[in-house]
Design an enzyme around this catalytic site. Structure first.
Site, PDB file in Angstrom:
ATOM      1  N   LYS A 292       0.855  -1.199   0.000  1.00 53.60           N
ATOM      2  CA  LYS A 292       0.000   0.000   0.000  1.00 53.60           C
ATOM      3  C   LYS A 292       0.894   1.254   0.000  1.00 53.60           C
ATOM      4  CE  LYS A 292      -1.719   1.657   3.978  1.00 53.60           C
ATOM      5  NZ  LYS A 292      -1.446   3.099   4.210  1.00 53.60           N
ATOM      6  N   ASN A 293       1.902   1.246   0.849  1.00 49.75           N
ATOM      7  CA  ASN A 293       2.708   2.458   1.025  1.00 49.75           C
ATOM      8  C   ASN A 293       3.709   2.670  -0.096  1.00 49.75           C
ATOM      9  OD1 ASN A 293       1.177   2.843   3.238  1.00 49.75           O
ATOM     10  ND2 ASN A 293       2.758   2.290   4.726  1.00 49.75           N
TER      11      ASN A 293
ATOM     12  N   ARG B  69      -4.582  10.494   4.145  1.00 47.99           N
ATOM     13  CA  ARG B  69      -3.492  11.456   4.340  1.00 47.99           C
ATOM     14  C   ARG B  69      -2.508  11.388   3.174  1.00 47.99           C
ATOM     15  NH1 ARG B  69       0.041  14.109   7.588  1.00 47.99           N
ATOM     16  NH2 ARG B  69       2.227  13.636   7.207  1.00 47.99           N
TER      17      ARG B  69
ATOM     18  N   CYS C  75      -5.380   8.489   9.358  1.00 47.90           N
ATOM     19  CA  CYS C  75      -5.620   7.745  10.601  1.00 47.90           C
ATOM     20  C   CYS C  75      -5.566   8.709  11.802  1.00 47.90           C
ATOM     21  CB  CYS C  75      -4.516   6.711  10.812  1.00 47.90           C
ATOM     22  SG  CYS C  75      -4.471   5.486   9.545  1.00 47.90           S
TER      23      CYS C  75
ATOM     24  N   ARG D  11      -0.030  14.695  12.698  1.00 46.93           N
ATOM     25  CA  ARG D  11       0.577  14.436  11.385  1.00 46.93           C
ATOM     26  C   ARG D  11       0.600  15.682  10.487  1.00 46.93           C
ATOM     27  NH1 ARG D  11      -1.569   8.741   9.497  1.00 46.93           N
ATOM     28  NH2 ARG D  11       0.338   8.734   8.270  1.00 46.93           N
ATOM     29  N   PRO D  12       1.364  16.676  10.876  1.00 46.04           N
ATOM     30  CA  PRO D  12       1.472  17.894  10.068  1.00 46.04           C
ATOM     31  C   PRO D  12       2.159  17.618   8.726  1.00 46.04           C
ATOM     32  CG  PRO D  12       3.167  17.865  11.730  1.00 46.04           C
ATOM     33  CD  PRO D  12       2.320  16.685  11.990  1.00 46.04           C
ATOM     34  N   ILE D  13       2.152  18.635   7.868  1.00 44.27           N
ATOM     35  CA  ILE D  13       2.900  18.482   6.603  1.00 44.27           C
ATOM     36  C   ILE D  13       3.916  19.611   6.466  1.00 44.27           C
ATOM     37  CG2 ILE D  13       1.069  17.213   5.386  1.00 44.27           C
ATOM     38  CD1 ILE D  13       0.322  19.825   3.975  1.00 44.27           C
ATOM     39  N   ASP D  14       4.399  20.082   7.633  1.00 48.03           N
ATOM     40  CA  ASP D  14       5.345  21.219   7.605  1.00 48.03           C
ATOM     41  C   ASP D  14       6.619  20.892   6.833  1.00 48.03           C
ATOM     42  OD1 ASP D  14       5.627  19.429   9.839  1.00 48.03           O
ATOM     43  OD2 ASP D  14       7.271  20.703  10.515  1.00 48.03           O
TER      44      ASP D  14
ATOM     45  N   ASP E 288       4.432   0.642  12.008  1.00 49.55           N
ATOM     46  CA  ASP E 288       3.208   0.038  11.454  1.00 49.55           C
ATOM     47  C   ASP E 288       3.011  -1.400  11.902  1.00 49.55           C
ATOM     48  OD1 ASP E 288       3.462   1.719   8.229  1.00 49.55           O
ATOM     49  OD2 ASP E 288       2.825   2.382  10.214  1.00 49.55           O
TER      50      ASP E 288
ATOM     51  N   VAL F 253       7.775   7.246  16.722  1.00 48.37           N
ATOM     52  CA  VAL F 253       7.447   7.891  15.445  1.00 48.37           C
ATOM     53  C   VAL F 253       6.197   8.741  15.527  1.00 48.37           C
ATOM     54  CG1 VAL F 253       6.882   7.470  13.011  1.00 48.37           C
ATOM     55  CG2 VAL F 253       8.606   6.056  14.171  1.00 48.37           C
TER      56      VAL F 253
ATOM     57  N   ARG G 173      -8.795  -0.514   4.213  1.00 50.79           N
ATOM     58  CA  ARG G 173      -7.958   0.497   3.545  1.00 50.79           C
ATOM     59  C   ARG G 173      -6.610  -0.092   3.159  1.00 50.79           C
ATOM     60  NH1 ARG G 173      -6.658   5.596   6.793  1.00 50.79           N
ATOM     61  NH2 ARG G 173      -5.251   5.751   5.029  1.00 50.79           N
TER      62      ARG G 173
HETATM   63  C1  EPZ Z   1       4.017   6.914   6.022  1.00 52.14           C
HETATM   64  O1  EPZ Z   1       3.176   7.937   6.533  1.00 52.14           O
HETATM   65  C2  EPZ Z   1       3.141   5.672   5.948  1.00 52.14           C
HETATM   66  N1  EPZ Z   1       2.009   5.920   5.060  1.00 52.14           N
HETATM   67  C3  EPZ Z   1       2.639   5.317   7.352  1.00 52.14           C
HETATM   68  O2  EPZ Z   1       1.899   4.111   7.244  1.00 52.14           O
HETATM   69  C4  EPZ Z   1       3.844   5.075   8.255  1.00 52.14           C
HETATM   70  O3  EPZ Z   1       3.397   4.811   9.561  1.00 52.14           O
HETATM   71  C5  EPZ Z   1       4.730   6.324   8.263  1.00 52.14           C
HETATM   72  O4  EPZ Z   1       5.120   6.644   6.900  1.00 52.14           O
HETATM   73  C6  EPZ Z   1       6.001   6.121   9.082  1.00 52.14           C
HETATM   74  O5  EPZ Z   1       6.708   5.021   8.587  1.00 52.14           O
HETATM   75  C7  EPZ Z   1       2.228   5.889   3.727  1.00 52.14           C
HETATM   76  O6  EPZ Z   1       3.336   5.667   3.257  1.00 52.14           O
HETATM   77  C8  EPZ Z   1       1.031   6.128   2.862  1.00 52.14           C
HETATM   78  P1  EPZ Z   1       5.853  10.420   8.075  1.00 52.14           P
HETATM   79  P2  EPZ Z   1       3.681   9.483   6.536  1.00 52.14           P
HETATM   80  O7  EPZ Z   1       5.694  11.649   7.264  1.00 52.14           O
HETATM   81  O8  EPZ Z   1       4.466   9.747   5.297  1.00 52.14           O
HETATM   82  C9  EPZ Z   1       5.990  13.673  11.467  1.00 52.14           C
HETATM   83  C10 EPZ Z   1       0.092   2.681   7.573  1.00 52.14           C
HETATM   84  O9  EPZ Z   1      -0.365   2.153   8.589  1.00 52.14           O
HETATM   85  N2  EPZ Z   1       5.944  14.626  10.360  1.00 52.14           N
HETATM   86  O10 EPZ Z   1       7.104   9.600   7.951  1.00 52.14           O
HETATM   87  O11 EPZ Z   1       2.512  10.305   6.831  1.00 52.14           O
HETATM   88  C11 EPZ Z   1       4.645  12.959  11.623  1.00 52.14           C
HETATM   89  O12 EPZ Z   1       3.782  13.741  12.419  1.00 52.14           O
HETATM   90  C12 EPZ Z   1       0.500   4.132   7.602  1.00 52.14           C
HETATM   91  O13 EPZ Z   1       0.277   2.097   6.481  1.00 52.14           O
HETATM   92  C13 EPZ Z   1       6.121  15.974  10.635  1.00 52.14           C
HETATM   93  O14 EPZ Z   1       6.320  16.364  11.783  1.00 52.14           O
HETATM   94  O15 EPZ Z   1       4.638   9.442   7.804  1.00 52.14           O
HETATM   95  C14 EPZ Z   1       5.021  11.667  12.278  1.00 52.14           C
HETATM   96  O16 EPZ Z   1       5.112  11.870  13.681  1.00 52.14           O
HETATM   97  C15 EPZ Z   1       0.236   4.751   8.971  1.00 52.14           C
HETATM   98  N3  EPZ Z   1       6.058  16.867   9.619  1.00 52.14           N
HETATM   99  C16 EPZ Z   1       6.416  11.370  11.723  1.00 52.14           C
HETATM  100  O17 EPZ Z   1       6.907  12.598  11.159  1.00 52.14           O
HETATM  101  C17 EPZ Z   1       5.828  16.483   8.314  1.00 52.14           C
HETATM  102  O18 EPZ Z   1       5.802  17.354   7.416  1.00 52.14           O
HETATM  103  C18 EPZ Z   1       6.414  10.329  10.630  1.00 52.14           C
HETATM  104  O19 EPZ Z   1       5.582  10.800   9.615  1.00 52.14           O
HETATM  105  C19 EPZ Z   1       5.642  15.109   8.058  1.00 52.14           C
HETATM  106  C20 EPZ Z   1       5.700  14.197   9.093  1.00 52.14           C
END
Ligand code: EPZ
Length: 423
Positions: free
Chosen positions: A22-23, A94, A118, A123-126, A312, A334, A404
């Site tokens: 999926k990811n 997301r 979820c 989960r910001p996008i900063d 995960d 995480v 999902r």
């Molecule tokens: C990906 O999510 C995966 N989803 C998630 O899988 C997975 O848990 C996660 O990576 C971590 O491995 C997909 O690939 C579709 P991140 P993503 O950005 O990209 C913080 C599942 O169950 N962060 O690595 O959203 C954030 O808040 C899902 O399949 C910021 O602070 O994860 C989190 O605490 C759940 N600012 C940490 O980083 C940002 O701009 C990891 O988030 C982005 C993220």
């Protein structure tokens, strides 16, 4: 809303194959926006999130054809008519945010409602925005008449630069790689995420004519090119689904071989299961997980970005530890709120105490069936594992979370002796 009924299944036995990741498939689909040519992706898992991504690509004007029987998707984004990701789709997933990078570099604009997904943290996008801004985009936060906030990035062109990610965000790394692939000049991403899904994306984009080096390490170099052409790519197997079935074998004290998985991608899961006394062997037909001669022993888990233990698989491993003699501790580094499954597991007789990002499990509970709720995708999977060993019916609601991210989960569990029905 459908529910799952899960019953005590005894030791699971047999062979099960995992589907495409999926990811990995979601960013691969987003990358098809980077070219006018037709792209094809094979080994696509049948998931609700893939449906949402198809809808998203179509909303931008791409032609999308998903042949579920053939497990392949073809996309032709030769004319992008809109660069605004619709709220109803973004609020479901997301991962919609990874469409921003391609849209921005292809059309000069991308606008997205601040994402949902979820309930595992804010989960910001900063870091995504930081990347776009570093590449030269103007960023505006606007409010829709509905009061919802949107973020808009615009740039006549993007220019390569050096970007340091405060945390190795998977999505931000993917978005920046895609935006940088057609920018002027070279982009270096430091403290990049190293997940296998990023390597899969880079491999696909390089087939399309991109020049990406270092994917899978913490420093990724992207040399911008004029344009990308179509390509065909097969999605890597889902390491999280594989880990879920490894834990299903362990928790039921069964003997299951998992096929179509890449053993390198599940090393941390295999290592922790071996620490507990499980036997994890890599055979020709796949990875075989069974119990050793002695009962499993407790261990501690600390989730980390790849190649550390994957967040995960944390809920699934926690469920296994509730059935193991002794005290275990899980540190979730995480996400700040990925313990929603603790309350549900305690309803089933587990003894788990939460303290901030730490969970303390006193194991060897005899779990008993209960009415529980899936709070997110992987928590839902963990409740299925709990139901397989609990005495009495376990009824799981909100299973749309599970749909999902797991392709044919009922059929797969039944094929190895799991007693699970959808009602
Ligand atoms: C990906 O999510 C995966 N989803 C998630 O899988 C997975 O848990 C996660 O990576 C971590 O491995 C997909 O690939 C579709 P991140 P993503 O950005 O990209 C913080 C599942 O169950 N962060 O690595 O959203 C954030 O808040 C899902 O399949 C910021 O602070 O994860 C989190 O605490 C759940 N600012 C940490 O980083 C940002 O701009 C990891 O988030 C982005 C993220």
């Amino acid at each position: 809303m459908s529910k799952f009924i899960v019953n005590n299944s005894g030791p699971l036995q047999g062979f099960v194959e995992v589907s495409g990741s999926k990811n990995a498939v979601l960013p691969l689909m987003a990358a098809t926006l980077l070219t006018r040519d037709e792209c094809r992706i094979t080994d696509v898992p049948e998931l609700m999130d893939v449906e949402v991504m198809c809808g998203l690509l179509r909303s931008f004007g791409a032609e999308v054809h998903w042949d579920m029987k053939e497990r392949s998707i073809s996309v032709k984004a030769d004319s992008i008519i809109d660069t605004y990701a619709p709220r109803d789709l973004v609020s479901k997933m997301r991962a919609s945010v990874v469409a921003m990078g391609p849209l921005l570099v292809r059309t000069g604009n991308a606008k997205i409602p601040l994402p949902g997904g979820c309930a595992i943290g804010d989960r910001p996008i900063d870091l995504h925005i930081k990347g776009f801004h570093a590449l030269g985009a103007d960023i505006r936060i606007t409010k829709e008449e509905s009061g919802h906030e949107c973020v808009e990035a615009s740039a006549a062109k993007l220019v390569g630069t050096e970007i340091y990610l405060d945390t190795p965000s998977v999505g931000a790394t993917e978005n920046i790689i895609m935006a940088a692939s057609l920018a002027d000049g070279i982009t270096i991403i430091e403290n990049a995420a190293q997940e296998p899904e990023i390597v899969d994306l880079a491999n696909y984009m390089n087939k399309m004519g991109a020049r990406i080096k270092g994917a899978g390490t913490d420093i990724i170099k992207v040399e911008g090119v004029e344009s990308l052409h179509g390509a065909v790519h097969s999605v890597i197997p889902d390491r999280i689904e594989a880990g879920t079935f490894m834990l299903a074998a362990a928790i039921t004290r069964g003997d299951v071989t998992i096929g179509n998985m890449l053993t390198d991608h599940v090393k941390p899961i295999a290592a922790k299961l071996r620490e507990c006394g499980c036997i994890v062997e890599n055979t020709l037909e796949g990875t075989r997980v069974s119990m050793g001669p002695n009962p499993p022993v407790a261990t501690d888990i600390k989730t980390l970005p790849y190649p550390g233990f994957p967040t995960d698989v944390q809920p699934q491993f926690m469920t296994f530890l509730t059935t193991v003699q002794g005290a275990s501790m899980i540190l979730e580094t995480v996400f700040e709120n990925r313990f929603m499954h603790i309350g549900e597991l305690n309803k089933m007789g587990a003894d788990i105490r939460e303290d901030g990002r730490r969970a303390f499990i006193s194991g060897s509970a005899k779990l008993k069936g209960a009415e529980v709720m899936a709070t997110d995708l992987r928590a839902g999977a963990a409740l299925v594992l709990a139901g397989l060993v609990a005495e009495g019916d376990t009824v799981i609601s909100d299973v749309y979370h599970i749909d999902r991210g797991y392709d044919s989960i009922i059929e797969k569990f039944k094929s190895i002796g799991g007693s699970i029905q959808r009602i």
